[in-house]
Enzyme design. Structure first.
Site, short mmCIF file in Angstrom:
data_model
loop_
_atom_site.label_atom_id
_atom_site.label_comp_id
_atom_site.label_asym_id
_atom_site.label_seq_id
_atom_site.Cartn_x
_atom_site.Cartn_y
_atom_site.Cartn_z
N HIS A 1 31.78 42.08 12.60
CA HIS A 1 33.13 42.14 12.03
C HIS A 1 32.99 42.29 10.51
O HIS A 1 32.08 41.72 9.92
CB HIS A 1 33.89 40.85 12.35
CG HIS A 1 35.37 40.97 12.13
ND1 HIS A 1 35.94 40.76 10.91
CD2 HIS A 1 36.37 41.30 12.98
CE1 HIS A 1 37.24 40.96 11.01
NE2 HIS A 1 37.53 41.29 12.25
N ASP B 1 37.23 41.06 20.55
CA ASP B 1 37.24 42.02 21.65
C ASP B 1 36.15 41.77 22.68
O ASP B 1 36.15 42.38 23.75
CB ASP B 1 37.08 43.45 21.10
CG ASP B 1 38.37 43.94 20.50
OD1 ASP B 1 39.43 43.52 20.98
OD2 ASP B 1 38.31 44.73 19.54
N1 ACO Z 1 25.55 46.33 16.92
C1 ACO Z 1 24.40 46.53 16.24
N2 ACO Z 1 24.30 46.51 14.89
C2 ACO Z 1 25.42 46.28 14.19
C3 ACO Z 1 26.66 46.07 14.83
C4 ACO Z 1 26.70 46.10 16.25
N3 ACO Z 1 27.84 45.90 16.90
N4 ACO Z 1 27.62 45.87 13.90
C5 ACO Z 1 27.01 45.97 12.71
N5 ACO Z 1 25.69 46.21 12.87
C6 ACO Z 1 24.67 46.33 11.82
C7 ACO Z 1 24.77 47.66 11.10
O1 ACO Z 1 23.98 48.65 11.71
C8 ACO Z 1 24.31 47.28 9.72
O2 ACO Z 1 22.91 47.18 9.76
P1 ACO Z 1 22.00 47.59 8.45
O3 ACO Z 1 22.37 46.56 7.41
O4 ACO Z 1 20.59 47.50 8.92
O5 ACO Z 1 22.43 48.97 8.06
C9 ACO Z 1 24.86 45.87 9.51
O6 ACO Z 1 24.96 45.33 10.85
C10 ACO Z 1 26.22 45.84 8.83
O7 ACO Z 1 27.13 46.66 9.58
P2 ACO Z 1 28.26 47.58 8.97
O8 ACO Z 1 28.49 48.75 9.88
O9 ACO Z 1 27.99 47.86 7.53
O10 ACO Z 1 29.51 46.60 9.06
P3 ACO Z 1 31.02 47.01 8.90
O11 ACO Z 1 31.68 45.84 8.29
O12 ACO Z 1 31.16 48.31 8.18
O13 ACO Z 1 31.50 47.24 10.41
C11 ACO Z 1 32.28 46.79 12.59
C12 ACO Z 1 32.14 46.27 11.16
C13 ACO Z 1 32.94 48.19 12.58
C14 ACO Z 1 33.21 45.85 13.36
C15 ACO Z 1 30.88 46.88 13.24
O14 ACO Z 1 30.32 45.59 13.28
C16 ACO Z 1 30.92 47.49 14.64
O15 ACO Z 1 30.87 48.72 14.76
N6 ACO Z 1 31.01 46.65 15.71
C17 ACO Z 1 31.15 47.16 17.06
C18 ACO Z 1 32.59 47.61 17.34
C19 ACO Z 1 33.56 46.45 17.45
O16 ACO Z 1 33.29 45.46 18.13
N7 ACO Z 1 34.73 46.59 16.81
C20 ACO Z 1 35.80 45.59 16.86
C21 ACO Z 1 35.96 44.90 15.54
S1 ACO Z 1 37.12 43.60 15.65
C22 ACO Z 1 38.59 44.40 15.68
O17 ACO Z 1 38.81 45.42 15.13
C23 ACO Z 1 39.63 43.79 16.45
#
Ligand code: ACO
Length: 429
Positions: free
Chosen positions: A307, A364
């Site tokens: 998140h 979620d």
């Molecule tokens: N699985 C694996 N790795 C992940 C995940 C994941 N679900 N989420 C983040 N990471 C990793 C990224 O690859 C990144 O790694 P790095 O530092 O080595 O590059 C690090 O964690 C930070 O991630 P970001 O993408 O920069 O985080 P951001 O804040 O931009 O994204 C998000 C947040 C979109 C929710 C992301 O965690 C994601 O895609 N999760 C899966 C989709 C999801 O569950 N969405 C629902 C969110 S809650 C809502 O909207 C109600």
């Protein structure tokens, strides 16, 4: 002395003292309003990760501590003691209602639940297999046309009527998305039923039979709606505010929110979680998928994990996880996907990759499992989210319209394209 932050341009030596504002909670904000005028610069913050886009008194969340408050009330207390419709009242009006206020609110929502009969015809223009989110966005936008000339967004009383219309009509709109895709006739609301029960009745009742959803199911859905009602300035809410800032019709703003919520990085994740758990298939396969999620060369991510703001367990996920346990036990359901989800959570939370990046299950991760236990098809999950979140969107829209700093949202950019150049006739390229 008022707190300020001084920005120095080390190229020109020019300095700007920016005022700092403190809210009730959360980090203070640096007011950079005069940055361009004084230093000729913009701020650059992709994804708005450190940008406070507005002042708001509706929802507060502390991602480090895992706290979520609506109008100051902790989500845990609302989840335990309140109902969705009461939470919506709270979001919109700022205070919990008295008994009389609640009865009036409940009554007025019921009175607005019908949609114009012509609205029902919009659905038939969609393909039989259209995604319900696409239908929901289209129909919400279509509703704008029914109230457009009569909606004076500058008038507080009119705004409140609009909010009631949005809250009241969304269950009707959402239920028809499902009925249309299933080839079932549309059902009118039944005012003897509660808000959530009415939604279930319009969505799942059979024309040839009486319909009484179980109290357990109504309670579970009401809880999920409470947990999805609002969540600060997330992508869809910010979209609603941006659309609202141009003085667009509020139903059109809600349609913009629905479209943004659809993406799998946002509300679409609940559907994606179920598809992922189905693909994993068995708890024994979990480790393989966790390894894939960690592999930079693989685009696979754990859906329902991570998140932008929560760097601790999402408080909503904690409540949903417990509710999911209770629901499955109460319904005496053996849900193999729940076993896989728990194993996935266990392995991920012990893994260095997820620990280091503070990736926890989000709202979620478990919500889809509850929907599934209630026999709601996966393609409807995000519609359920949108239905609940439309309450938050309209509360945020009302707040925007009252903001003393109201002006159209217009971000700027760092231009990295070509320098000015002369047009080359086609034959000379
Ligand atoms: N699985 C694996 N790795 C992940 C995940 C994941 N679900 N989420 C983040 N990471 C990793 C990224 O690859 C990144 O790694 P790095 O530092 O080595 O590059 C690090 O964690 C930070 O991630 P970001 O993408 O920069 O985080 P951001 O804040 O931009 O994204 C998000 C947040 C979109 C929710 C992301 O965690 C994601 O895609 N999760 C899966 C989709 C999801 O569950 N969405 C629902 C969110 S809650 C809502 O909207 C109600």
């Amino acid at each position: 002395m008022a707190r300020t932050v001084t920005i120095t341009d080390n190229k020109t030596g020019k300095q700007l003292e920016c005022p700092v504002s403190e809210g009730t909670y959360g980090p203070p904000v640096i007011n950079t309003k005069s940055l361009y005028k004084e230093l000729g610069m913009f701020t650059f913050d992709p994804g708005y990760a450190t940008t406070a886009s507005c002042r708001s008194a509706i929802t507060y969340l502390d991602g480090e501590k895992g706290i979520l408050l609506h109008r100051g009330y902790p989500i845990e207390q609302l989840a335990q003691n309140s109902t969705f419709l009461e939470v919506v009242y709270l979001l919109i009006h700022g205070e919990l209602p008295t008994r009389q206020q609640m009865d009036e609110w409940d009554h007025s929502i019921k009175m607005h639940m019908m949609t114009h009969e012509h609205i029902s015809r919009f659905y038939s223009a969609y393909r039989y297999d259209a995604h319900p989110m696409s239908i929901m966005a289209g129909v919400s936008s279509a509703i704008a046309s029914y109230y457009h000339d009569r909606t004076d967004i500058k008038d507080p009383a009119n705004r409140l009527i609009t909010a009631r219309r949005v809250v009241a009509k969304m269950p009707n709109v959402a239920s028809k998305c499902y009925r249309y895709a299933s080839g079932l006739p549309f059902v009118y609301p039944d005012n003897s039923r509660s808000y959530v029960e009415n939604f279930m009745y319009m969505t799942f009742s059979w024309p040839t039979e009486d319909y009484e959803p179980s109290a357990v199911a109504v309670r579970a859905l009401d809880l999920l709606f409470i947990l999805h009602a609002d969540h600060e300035q997330n992508a869809s809410t910010s979209t609603v505010r941006l659309a609202g800032s141009s003085e667009a019709n509020p139903f059109a703003c809600v349609a913009a929110g629905i479209t943004t919520l659809w993406g799998k990085s946002h509300g679409g994740a609940n559907e994606a979680v179920i598809r992922m758990l189905e693909e994993i298939g068995t708890p024994a396969n979990v480790r393989k998928y966790v390894d894939r999620a960690k592999d930079r060369k693989d685009s696979f991510r754990l859906m329902g994990f991570g998140h932008r703001v929560y760097k601790k367990y999402d408080p909503r996920a904690k409540i949903i996880r417990e509710a999911c346990h209770a629901l499955l036990a109460e319904m005496n359901l053996n849900q193999p996907l729940f076993e896989i989800a728990m194993e996935l959570e266990r392995i991920a939370l012990e893994d260095e990759y997820f620990i280091k990046r503070k990736l926890y299950p989000n709202v979620d991760f478990y919500s889809g499992l509850i929907y599934q236990a209630l026999r709601i098809p996966a393609s409807m999950f995000t519609v359920m989210f949108a239905l609940a979140r439309s309450a938050g969107w309209i509360a945020q829209w009302m707040e925007l319209m009252e903001d003393k700093d109201f002006r159209i949202g217009r971000p700027r950019q760092l231009y990295i394209g070509e320098q000015s150049r002369d047009y080359v006739p086609m034959g000379e390229r």
